[in-house]
Design an enzyme around this catalytic site. Structure first.
Site, PDB file in Angstrom:
ATOM      1  NE  ARG A  31       0.491 -21.584  29.739  1.00 30.41           N
ATOM      2  CZ  ARG A  31       0.996 -20.888  30.746  1.00 30.41           C
ATOM      3  NH1 ARG A  31       1.248 -21.477  31.903  1.00 30.41           N
ATOM      4  NH2 ARG A  31       1.278 -19.605  30.598  1.00 30.41           N
ATOM      5  CG  ASP A  36       0.504 -19.370  26.901  1.00 32.42           C
ATOM      6  OD1 ASP A  36       0.186 -20.581  26.895  1.00 32.42           O
ATOM      7  OD2 ASP A  36       0.584 -18.698  27.945  1.00 32.42           O
TER       8      ASP A  36
END
Length: 196
Positions: A127, A125
């Site tokens: 982000r 991930d």
């Protein structure tokens, strides 16, 4: 430094929203967006959703994820209760659509969503929610309820000066295609999913 480059009122199937485009320069064709429901009171605790772009799920109704349904549910909730959706241009957990399709191809070979990203040499991930915090501060939002199942989004508010009131779950029923994907989100990322 992010700035509001443009804003406009947009009627939707869920109600009227004021939309702000945030970027560092006005030539950016992919700005982050903030959708503010018309009955939102910024002087009170504001309902907020951090939502990362998912063209496959939101535009083309892919059944591999629940992103499109989550966005619809969030827009409905904000329209009815007041609040804002911070739409982050972080396609595929911030790996981009090309890498996302490569990861999907690996998933067809039996890898799960995390394994596929890692096999491509990408983060599980990638982000970053700092930009969402920056937009909240520009809008002078300092008390929020967060519409999320993701504990990382809750943690992103720590030590920011923005007070978290409560978490509002946003759980979508699984389908015959995405149940394993959702189980991986729960088991690997710790998403707060009670229906699985």
């Amino acid at each position: 430094m992010l700035k509001i480059q443009a804003q406009s009122h947009i009627p939707t199937d869920f109600g009227m929203f004021t939309v702000y485009a945030f970027s560092e320069n006005e030539e950016d064709w992919n700005p982050h967006l903030v959708w503010v429901a018309e009955n939102t009171d910024f002087s009170r605790t504001v309902n907020v959703r951090f939502h990362s772009e998912c063209i496959t799920g939101e535009v083309f109704h892919s059944k591999k994820c629940e992103c499109g349904q989550q966005l619809d549910a969030a827009m409905k909730f904000m329209s009815e209760n007041g609040g804002i959706i911070i739409y982050l241009r972080q396609e595929g957990r911030n790996i981009g659509i090309i890498n996302k399709l490569k990861a999907y191809a690996l998933q067809e070979e039996g890898f799960d969503t995390v394994e596929a990203n890692l096999k491509l040499g990408l983060p599980a991930d990638g982000r970053n929610f700092d930009v969402a915090i920056e937009m909240l501060k520009i809008l002078k939002v300092d008390h929020v309820n967060l519409l999320t199942n993701n504990p990382e989004k809750l943690k992103s508010l720590e030590n920011t000066g923005i007070v978290l009131g409560k978490r509002i779950p946003l759980e979508i029923d699984s389908n015959e295609v995405n149940e394993d994907y959702l189980i991986t989100k729960k088991d690997y990322f710790g998403h707060l999913l009670e229906k699985l």
